[in-house]
Design a protein around this motif. Structure first.
Motif, PDB file in Angstrom:
ATOM      1  N   GLY A 118       0.827  -1.199   0.000  1.00 16.68           N
ATOM      2  CA  GLY A 118       0.000   0.000   0.000  1.00 16.68           C
ATOM      3  C   GLY A 118       0.857   1.241   0.000  1.00 16.68           C
ATOM      4  N   TYR A 132      -7.240   6.019   7.376  1.00 20.04           N
ATOM      5  CA  TYR A 132      -6.730   5.123   6.353  1.00 20.04           C
ATOM      6  C   TYR A 132      -7.673   5.039   5.152  1.00 20.04           C
ATOM      7  CZ  TYR A 132      -4.283   3.600  10.548  1.00 20.04           C
ATOM      8  OH  TYR A 132      -3.568   3.564  11.708  1.00 20.04           O
ATOM      9  N   PRO A 135     -11.416   0.695   4.804  1.00 20.75           N
ATOM     10  CA  PRO A 135     -10.637  -0.486   5.192  1.00 20.75           C
ATOM     11  C   PRO A 135     -10.516  -1.488   4.054  1.00 20.75           C
ATOM     12  CG  PRO A 135     -12.789  -0.469   6.257  1.00 20.75           C
ATOM     13  CD  PRO A 135     -12.632   0.860   5.611  1.00 20.75           C
ATOM     14  N   LEU A 136     -11.443  -1.425   3.100  1.00 17.60           N
ATOM     15  CA  LEU A 136     -11.357  -2.253   1.892  1.00 17.60           C
ATOM     16  C   LEU A 136     -11.237  -1.305   0.704  1.00 17.60           C
ATOM     17  CD1 LEU A 136     -14.107  -4.956   2.618  1.00 17.60           C
ATOM     18  CD2 LEU A 136     -11.626  -5.154   2.901  1.00 17.60           C
ATOM     19  N   VAL A 141      -3.361  -4.363  -0.452  1.00 16.80           N
ATOM     20  CA  VAL A 141      -2.501  -3.579   0.427  1.00 16.80           C
ATOM     21  C   VAL A 141      -1.407  -4.470   1.030  1.00 16.80           C
ATOM     22  CG1 VAL A 141      -2.436  -2.180   2.537  1.00 16.80           C
ATOM     23  CG2 VAL A 141      -4.361  -1.954   0.952  1.00 16.80           C
ATOM     24  N   GLU A 160      -6.832  -6.940   0.594  1.00 12.77           N
ATOM     25  CA  GLU A 160      -7.098  -5.553   0.944  1.00 12.77           C
ATOM     26  C   GLU A 160      -6.972  -5.335   2.446  1.00 12.77           C
ATOM     27  OE1 GLU A 160     -10.760  -4.044  -0.875  1.00 12.77           O
ATOM     28  OE2 GLU A 160     -10.660  -5.693  -2.305  1.00 12.77           O
ATOM     29  N   PHE A 161      -7.220  -6.399   3.213  1.00 11.18           N
ATOM     30  CA  PHE A 161      -7.197  -6.286   4.668  1.00 11.18           C
ATOM     31  C   PHE A 161      -6.755  -7.630   5.245  1.00 11.18           C
ATOM     32  CE2 PHE A 161      -8.684  -5.762   8.989  1.00 11.18           C
ATOM     33  CZ  PHE A 161      -8.630  -4.390   9.218  1.00 11.18           C
ATOM     34  N   ASN A 422      -4.694  -1.173   7.378  1.00 11.84           N
ATOM     35  CA  ASN A 422      -5.400  -2.297   6.764  1.00 11.84           C
ATOM     36  C   ASN A 422      -5.026  -3.633   7.402  1.00 11.84           C
ATOM     37  OD1 ASN A 422      -5.114  -0.050   4.610  1.00 11.84           O
ATOM     38  ND2 ASN A 422      -6.890  -1.261   3.971  1.00 11.84           N
ATOM     39  N   VAL A 449     -14.978  -2.930   9.134  1.00 17.53           N
ATOM     40  CA  VAL A 449     -14.681  -3.294   7.745  1.00 17.53           C
ATOM     41  C   VAL A 449     -15.860  -2.957   6.827  1.00 17.53           C
ATOM     42  CG1 VAL A 449     -14.285  -5.273   6.212  1.00 17.53           C
ATOM     43  CG2 VAL A 449     -12.969  -5.051   8.322  1.00 17.53           C
TER      44      VAL A 449
END
Length: 526
Positions: A118, A132, A135-136, A141, A160-161, A422, A449
């Motif tokens: 990321g 951030y 979160p998705l 990331v 992504e997380f 993330n 999320v």
């Protein structure tokens, strides 16, 4: 950054990855079910430390109904006996099957490395709420390298997380340091850590202990259970006593009642937690804590008086010098097995107090210049959970894992590190019932999320974390653990409010004041 094994590794891309399928990993997977998470589990089964780090005699230290998911009660929840580790694994497997979570789990898949792909700027302080962004974010990331079935080839995934649920126990033992030429290498007997012992089957464990002079280093739950197993393997005239080498004493309790009163009345109700400091309390609350401090100390003395009457702590020199409340506030209170002092009375368990010790060729030498012969030395000295994280996290995040000087991992709501984007951590905060703690934080995480609420700024999150650390530092000398036991209800209230839930979960004012809070109180009612 951790060293890359491939410049452009082939990727399997998903939204959410979960590392670990123990209690916390299964709880997180269930709450994030609608995102089809990918769960990496290094072993061939779920259960975490309950399967991989349990002795033959290991039992839960709580009643069944205090260790259950909010929407999946134990079938025999009113059984007063403490469930064995086998029963707990069966319960977790039943839960995972009931909610169809096992389909997400990739077994025998060990995470070897994480790579951050990321934007590096997201780690800096500052920004508004939800610093951030989403979160998705819609793009990878984190990349994760996974070793499957012991293969030398790594398979790469992108998420992504990421939710880290590998916990603080198991995998990496904490080994004491010794002076030069006074370590295990000069000892002619066998040295092993409790993590090695728990991998032995019943016959192998008995063979290791039977007829041997065994020294168990430690006096927490694992050491106490080990001493009992050692004593049980050494019955009869040929048996040898097991010596517990005790450096720091902690209070132990035989059961959850004190002079006939249920233990929860003293620490696990709203009324009882009014006696204890909490983060973010207003001035009047601070004054109330000060005025009630004699009552708080009185409660601790009341419990201590019962324990000194019920258990032969004075007889064996096992009375701690600190108040009971300090052990409770640091999540270090242990349940004493029924037959522990029975075996001590028979001479099968003996105790040696020592601040420092080291090896000599035939056993252990102590700082009072005495020596003890031993055939087997078992180190029940704990685990290095943060070292596990450091082996897989890249820089600069690896350096952010510990907050100095406490060594605690700074986690907002026990879940989010303000400077690691993330990513969430479940299972790194301790309370009276860790399963309930992990489930509630997984509920909170799922709503974060899904963008049902936004996080505060990194500065505000860090400020909240430091307040919790400071409370712990003031109330117990064992503050180097992230334990919320004395303000767990307040912690749950803040989580509920952040999720948009009513924080008072009981049906009446009386129940709110004087009944304990547990996972059933957080069943979805909204």
């Amino acid at each position: 950054m951790a060293e890359n094994h491939y410049e452009n590794p082939p990727l399997t891309i998903s939204k959410i990855g979960i590392i670990g399928a123990g209690v916390s990993g299964i709880a997180a997977a269930k709450q994030l079910y609608h995102h089809n998470p990918v769960v990496f589990e290094a072993s061939d089964s779920i259960g975490g430390v309950w399967r991989t780090c349990a002795y033959n005699s290991t039992k839960l230290q709580s009643a069944r109904k205090d260790y259950e998911f909010s929407d999946f009660p134990w079938p025999n929840r009113d059984d007063p006996s403490f469930p064995t580790h086998v029963e707990i694994v069966d319960y977790l497997e039943s839960y995972a099957k009931h909610f169809d979570v096992l389909k997400f789990v990739k077994f025998n898949s060990k995470v070897m490395e994480l790579r951050f792909v990321g934007q590096q700027g997201t780690t800096q302080l500052g920004g508004n709420g939800g610093a951030y962004g989403s979160p998705l974010p819609g793009h990878p990331v984190w990349q994760i390298a996974v070793q499957t079935n012991g293969s030398q080839n790594l398979q790469w995934y992108a998420f992504e997380f990421v939710v880290v649920c590998i916990g603080k126990y198991g995998d990496i033992p904490k080994i004491p340091s010794f002076p030069h030429n006074k370590g295990p290498e000069i000892f002619q007997g066998e040295v092993l850590h409790s993590i090695d012992y728990c991998k032995l089957d019943k016959d192998a464990a008995s063979q290791l202990l039977k007829g041997k002079k065994v020294a168990v280093i430690g006096y927490k739950k694992s050491a106490i259970d080990l001493a009992v197993e050692c004593a049980e393997s050494n019955q009869g005239p040929e048996g040898q006593p097991c010596t517990m080498v005790v450096r720091t004493l902690h209070w132990t309790v035989p059961h959850y009642s004190v002079w006939g009163l249920p233990f929860f009345l003293f620490y696990s109700t709203r009324a009882s937690q009014l006696l204890h400091e909490k983060p973010n309390q207003i001035f009047l609350r601070t004054m109330l804590c000060y005025l009630l401090s004699p009552l708080r100390r009185g409660v601790s003395k009341f419990i201590e008086s019962y324990l000194l009457w019920k258990l032969p702590l004075l007889k064996y020199g096992l009375k701690p010098d600190h108040p009971f409340e300090e052990d409770y506030a640091s999540c270090q209170m242990a349940i004493m097995p029924e037959n522990f002092f029975t075996e001590a009375d028979k001479g099968n368990i003996v105790f040696k107090r020592s601040s420092n010790w080291w090896f000599w060729k035939e056993g252990i030498e102590f700082d009072d210049n005495t020596k003890m012969k031993a055939d087997v030395v078992i180190l029940a000295t704990g685990y290095d959970g943060k070292k596990k994280l450091k082996t897989i996290l890249p820089e600069p995040f690896r350096s952010l894992i510990e907050y100095h000087p406490s060594g605690i991992m700074p986690l907002y709501r026990g879940t989010i590190h303000p400077l690691i984007p993330n990513m969430a951590f479940v299972g790194y905060i301790e309370s009276v019932a860790n399963l309930h703690t992990s489930e509630l934080r997984s509920m909170w995480l799922a709503r974060y999320v899904d963008e049902k609420f936004k996080l505060p700024s990194a500065e505000n999150m860090l400020e909240q974390i430091y307040k919790e650390m400071e409370v712990s530092r003031r109330i117990t000398r064992f503050y180097k653990r992230h334990c919320i036991s004395t303000f767990s209800i307040n912690h749950g209230d803040e989580i509920c409010e952040e999720m948009g839930w009513n924080s008072w979960r009981k049906r009446s004012w009386f129940a709110e004041a004087f009944s304990p809070y547990g996972s059933q109180d957080y069943r979805l009612k909204n």
